[in-house]
Scaffold this active site. Sequence first.
Site, mmCIF file in Angstrom:
data_model
loop_
_atom_site.group_PDB
_atom_site.id
_atom_site.type_symbol
_atom_site.label_atom_id
_atom_site.label_comp_id
_atom_site.label_asym_id
_atom_site.label_seq_id
_atom_site.Cartn_x
_atom_site.Cartn_y
_atom_site.Cartn_z
ATOM 1 N N HIS A 136 0.640 -1.327 -0.067
ATOM 2 C CA HIS A 136 -0.088 0.258 -0.091
ATOM 3 C C HIS A 136 0.985 1.251 0.007
ATOM 4 C CE1 HIS A 136 0.553 1.161 4.374
ATOM 5 N NE2 HIS A 136 0.540 -0.251 4.491
ATOM 6 N N CYS A 149 3.650 -4.562 6.598
ATOM 7 C CA CYS A 149 3.374 -4.386 5.273
ATOM 8 C C CYS A 149 4.554 -3.856 4.444
ATOM 9 C CB CYS A 149 2.172 -3.384 5.207
ATOM 10 S SG CYS A 149 0.654 -3.983 5.945
#
Length: 327
Positions: A136, A149
């Site tokens: 992301h 992440c």
Amino acid sequence: MPAQPFPLFLSSRRRWLAQAGWGAVACVAAPASGAARRGAAPPRYPLAPRQHFWLPHLSPSGPVVALVNLHTQMIQVFRDGVAIGFSSVSTGKAGHGTPPGVYPVLQKARHHRSSTYNNAPMPYMLRLTWPGVALHGGHLPGYPASHGCIRLPHAFAARVFETLRLGDLVMVVRHALPSGASPITLLAPITAQAAPMLPAGALTARNFWRAAPPAPGVPLTLLASLPQQRLHVLQAGALLAACNLPPVAPGTAPEGNGLCLWQADGERAAWRAEGDASTEALAARWWLASGEVAQRLRPHLAAGSRLLISALPAINDVHRGLAGAAG
């Protein structure tokens, strides 16, 4: 316009090669982390924080895979086996490390917020694991800083979000390359089915051919690496053939990258070219000198086939490691 030994569509890529420093890839020092402030040398990465390149014209269509290297803090996106995107990343910090592995994209959400970390925004989210690892857009301080992440620059995240589909594969490795080796390559390490792109024979044989014949009417991508003097032939994101290329005489190698596109005009092979003549001459010389390779490929050069001549290496130790494990 008369037919030629190999049709050429040439487009110089000097600007982005120069920006990245890829003639001789120079690592970029990351901002000092806590360890660096205590006297340890800061890590060095191939791309500066938030630096990225997006070159979709190098491979306009085909299956997509991505490679994230935790050691170099870099992601590459490959389409039809050829790199079209390069970016710095920020992966999991100590205690929240991003796990290596091969992951399919499980979910996509353009506007997403974390259900675990204070409703934090996760724009252009591509979920890789249900427990919470995802690609992301986010803050890139120049070192691993996430809770697991893989953070991307926002502009790059938007392009990756549009390019990767549900089920497309993202491979995460932790691979330290030898000193002086280029972390930036143009050939995908795996196929869209998670098989190593290069079987062991493709690394060692002067002329390597896949056992299965090429599919009729499907365009080929011919990826020629100047520094490695090696040609890799791809079809539908998988390796079809590989062979050695004649060496390039000093002072005759073209600068940057050349993109050559096959065009068909009825039963005649039409071609068009732009850019410097040295790349055109080099491609024609390689094509004529390749003998058996040219003869076997000629009937399969369907409309849309292309030849990419690159000043970058096609493969590195990640490919060799995967080929060795498969063998």
